[in-house]
Design an enzyme around this catalytic site. Structure first.
Site, PDB file in Angstrom:
ATOM      1  N   HIS A   1       8.752  12.947   5.372  1.00  0.00           N
ATOM      2  CA  HIS A   1       7.001  13.193   5.473  1.00  0.00           C
ATOM      3  C   HIS A   1       6.764  12.935   6.913  1.00  0.00           C
ATOM      4  O   HIS A   1       7.410  12.374   7.615  1.00  0.00           O
ATOM      5  CB  HIS A   1       6.641  12.019   4.342  1.00  0.00           C
ATOM      6  CG  HIS A   1       6.631  10.540   4.675  1.00  0.00           C
ATOM      7  ND1 HIS A   1       8.016  10.028   4.722  1.00  0.00           N
ATOM      8  CD2 HIS A   1       5.678   9.699   4.789  1.00  0.00           C
ATOM      9  CE1 HIS A   1       7.751   9.011   5.028  1.00  0.00           C
ATOM     10  NE2 HIS A   1       6.420   8.527   4.969  1.00  0.00           N
TER      11      HIS A   1
ATOM     12  N   HIS B   1       3.966  -1.659   8.423  1.00  0.00           N
ATOM     13  CA  HIS B   1       3.168  -0.354   8.765  1.00  0.00           C
ATOM     14  C   HIS B   1       2.072  -1.148   9.635  1.00  0.00           C
ATOM     15  O   HIS B   1       0.910  -0.383   9.823  1.00  0.00           O
ATOM     16  CB  HIS B   1       2.688   0.297   7.934  1.00  0.00           C
ATOM     17  CG  HIS B   1       3.654   1.025   6.760  1.00  0.00           C
ATOM     18  ND1 HIS B   1       4.386   0.417   5.958  1.00  0.00           N
ATOM     19  CD2 HIS B   1       4.316   2.426   6.789  1.00  0.00           C
ATOM     20  CE1 HIS B   1       5.316   1.077   5.404  1.00  0.00           C
ATOM     21  NE2 HIS B   1       5.028   2.579   5.854  1.00  0.00           N
TER      22      HIS B   1
ATOM     23  N   HIS C   1       7.568   4.676  -0.968  1.00  0.00           N
ATOM     24  CA  HIS C   1       6.561   3.556  -0.970  1.00  0.00           C
ATOM     25  C   HIS C   1       5.197   3.996  -0.893  1.00  0.00           C
ATOM     26  O   HIS C   1       4.321   3.325  -0.164  1.00  0.00           O
ATOM     27  CB  HIS C   1       6.990   2.582  -0.216  1.00  0.00           C
ATOM     28  CG  HIS C   1       6.895   2.676   1.180  1.00  0.00           C
ATOM     29  ND1 HIS C   1       8.169   2.163   2.136  1.00  0.00           N
ATOM     30  CD2 HIS C   1       6.398   3.417   2.024  1.00  0.00           C
ATOM     31  CE1 HIS C   1       7.741   2.443   3.273  1.00  0.00           C
ATOM     32  NE2 HIS C   1       6.875   3.419   3.167  1.00  0.00           N
TER      33      HIS C   1
ATOM     34  N   GLU D   1      11.717   6.574   8.074  1.00  0.00           N
ATOM     35  CA  GLU D   1      11.812   5.366   7.101  1.00  0.00           C
ATOM     36  C   GLU D   1      13.220   5.574   6.274  1.00  0.00           C
ATOM     37  O   GLU D   1      13.605   4.549   5.558  1.00  0.00           O
ATOM     38  CB  GLU D   1      10.827   5.403   6.117  1.00  0.00           C
ATOM     39  CG  GLU D   1       9.313   5.301   6.860  1.00  0.00           C
ATOM     40  CD  GLU D   1       8.058   5.075   6.034  1.00  0.00           C
ATOM     41  OE1 GLU D   1       7.186   4.456   6.403  1.00  0.00           O
ATOM     42  OE2 GLU D   1       8.267   5.561   4.841  1.00  0.00           O
TER      43      GLU D   1
HETATM   44  C1  DHB Z   1       2.300   8.025   2.893  1.00  0.00           C
HETATM   45  C2  DHB Z   1       3.622   7.627   2.898  1.00  0.00           C
HETATM   46  C3  DHB Z   1       4.097   6.385   3.529  1.00  0.00           C
HETATM   47  O1  DHB Z   1       5.495   6.037   3.513  1.00  0.00           O
HETATM   48  C4  DHB Z   1       3.180   5.450   4.026  1.00  0.00           C
HETATM   49  O2  DHB Z   1       3.663   4.449   4.549  1.00  0.00           O
HETATM   50  C5  DHB Z   1       1.957   5.762   3.902  1.00  0.00           C
HETATM   51  C6  DHB Z   1       1.247   6.896   3.545  1.00  0.00           C
HETATM   52  C7  DHB Z   1       1.574   8.979   2.284  1.00  0.00           C
HETATM   53  O3  DHB Z   1       2.315   9.987   1.940  1.00  0.00           O
HETATM   54  O4  DHB Z   1       0.390   9.101   1.855  1.00  0.00           O
HETATM   55 FE    FE Z   2       5.597   4.146   4.827  1.00  0.00          FE
END
Ligand code: DHB
Ligand code: FE
Length: 279
Positions: free
Chosen positions: A192, A59, A12, A239
């Protein structure tokens, strides 16, 4: 009896909202990501679910660090999106299903889960963008039951607990007397890390093993602690708990109808799965 028809899990990343606004779907950077959704949209057009239970992590738009529920379930007539500061357009409100939501909440409490019930709830990019990817005309035909899982502030629920939550949500849905078709949607991940020394960290072998496990051995990742999962998938890669809860909310074996994995989009390894329920 409501029927669970399948599950969809997707990343997302906020930048998706910018790409949609600027119509960059066929741009070389974005095409491998957006093309992944075509078979999923076809499946949705054929199966026509009435309701989507969306496992997602807020978030900081609806819940902030001062009050952070571990689990929260929406029971609102509609869910508005709002500016989170990413510079992306705010998307249209999504319709809720308060009666069904209350049934889910009551069933969860009976089942020894104690979610916060939310009769008002803003939904952030973790809900609005997946819906915009799945129904690109921005006319979302399903009514939404958001299920929010804390991944922002310690202590986080364990993978084992999120799996049990998914199973309890399935029991709740299957005990609803209406005859809606329900799709489970999970948004977040995959690996990530947006901050700290490992910013930019991505772990493709782990992501692929995790995706495979959802089909072959769905409880595989419940062996790991939150710290182990963060080590393997990155701080925000946790996540993936949304994917796990979604899979657990599909009773019995599932058939993997479609999968896509592409990296990176922004700082994230993006994944997509479509699983058909067998029960
Ligand atoms: C990014 C990924 C995320 O899951 C999020 O909530 C905000 C930013 C990103 O990779 O930029
Ligand atoms: Fe996220």
């Amino acid at each position: 009896m409501a029927r669970i028809v399948g599950g969809i899990t997707t990343s997302h990343v906020p930048a998706i909202g910018g790409a949609i606004a600027r119509k960059l779907q066929t741009d070389p950077y974005w095409k491998p990501f957006f093309d992944g959704f075509i078979p999923v949209r076809q499946w949705l057009a054929e199966v026509k679910p009435d309701v989507a239970v969306v496992f997602y992590n807020d978030h900081g738009l609806n819940f902030f660090l001062d009050k952070m529920p571990t689990f929260a379930v929406g029971a609102a007539p509609e869910y508005r999106n709002a500016d989170e500061g990413w510079g992306i357009p705010t998307l249209a409100p999504l319709a809720g299903h308060p009666a069904f939501s209350w049934h889910v909440i009551e069933s969860l409490v009976d089942d020894e889960f104690d979610p916060v019930s939310c009769q008002e709830m803003l939904v952030d990019h973790a809900v609005s963008l997946p819906m915009a990817l799945l129904w690109p005309d921005q006319k979302c035909p399903v009514r939404v039951i958001p299920v929010c899982i804390n991944t922002v502030q310690a202590p986080l629920p364990s993978a084992r607990r999120c799996y049990k939550l998914g199973e309890a949500v399935a029991r709740a849905v299957q005990s609803w007397p209406g005859n809606e078709k329900v799709v489970m949607i999970g948004t977040g991940g995959l690996s990530h890390q947006l901050d700290g020394e490992r910013a930019g960290f991505i772990n493709k072998p782990f992501d692929l093993a995790f995706m495979r496990s959802l089909i072959d051995e769905p409880t595989w990742s419940t062996q790991f602690s939150t710290h182990e999962l963060v080590e393997k998938a990155g701080t925000q890669g946790i996540e993936l708990l949304m994917w796990l809860a979604t899979r657990a909310a599909l009773p019995g074996a599932v058939a993997q109808l479609h999968t896509n994995y592409h990296l990176p989009i922004s700082n994230t390894a993006t994944g997509l799965m479509l699983m058909e329920a067998s029960v």
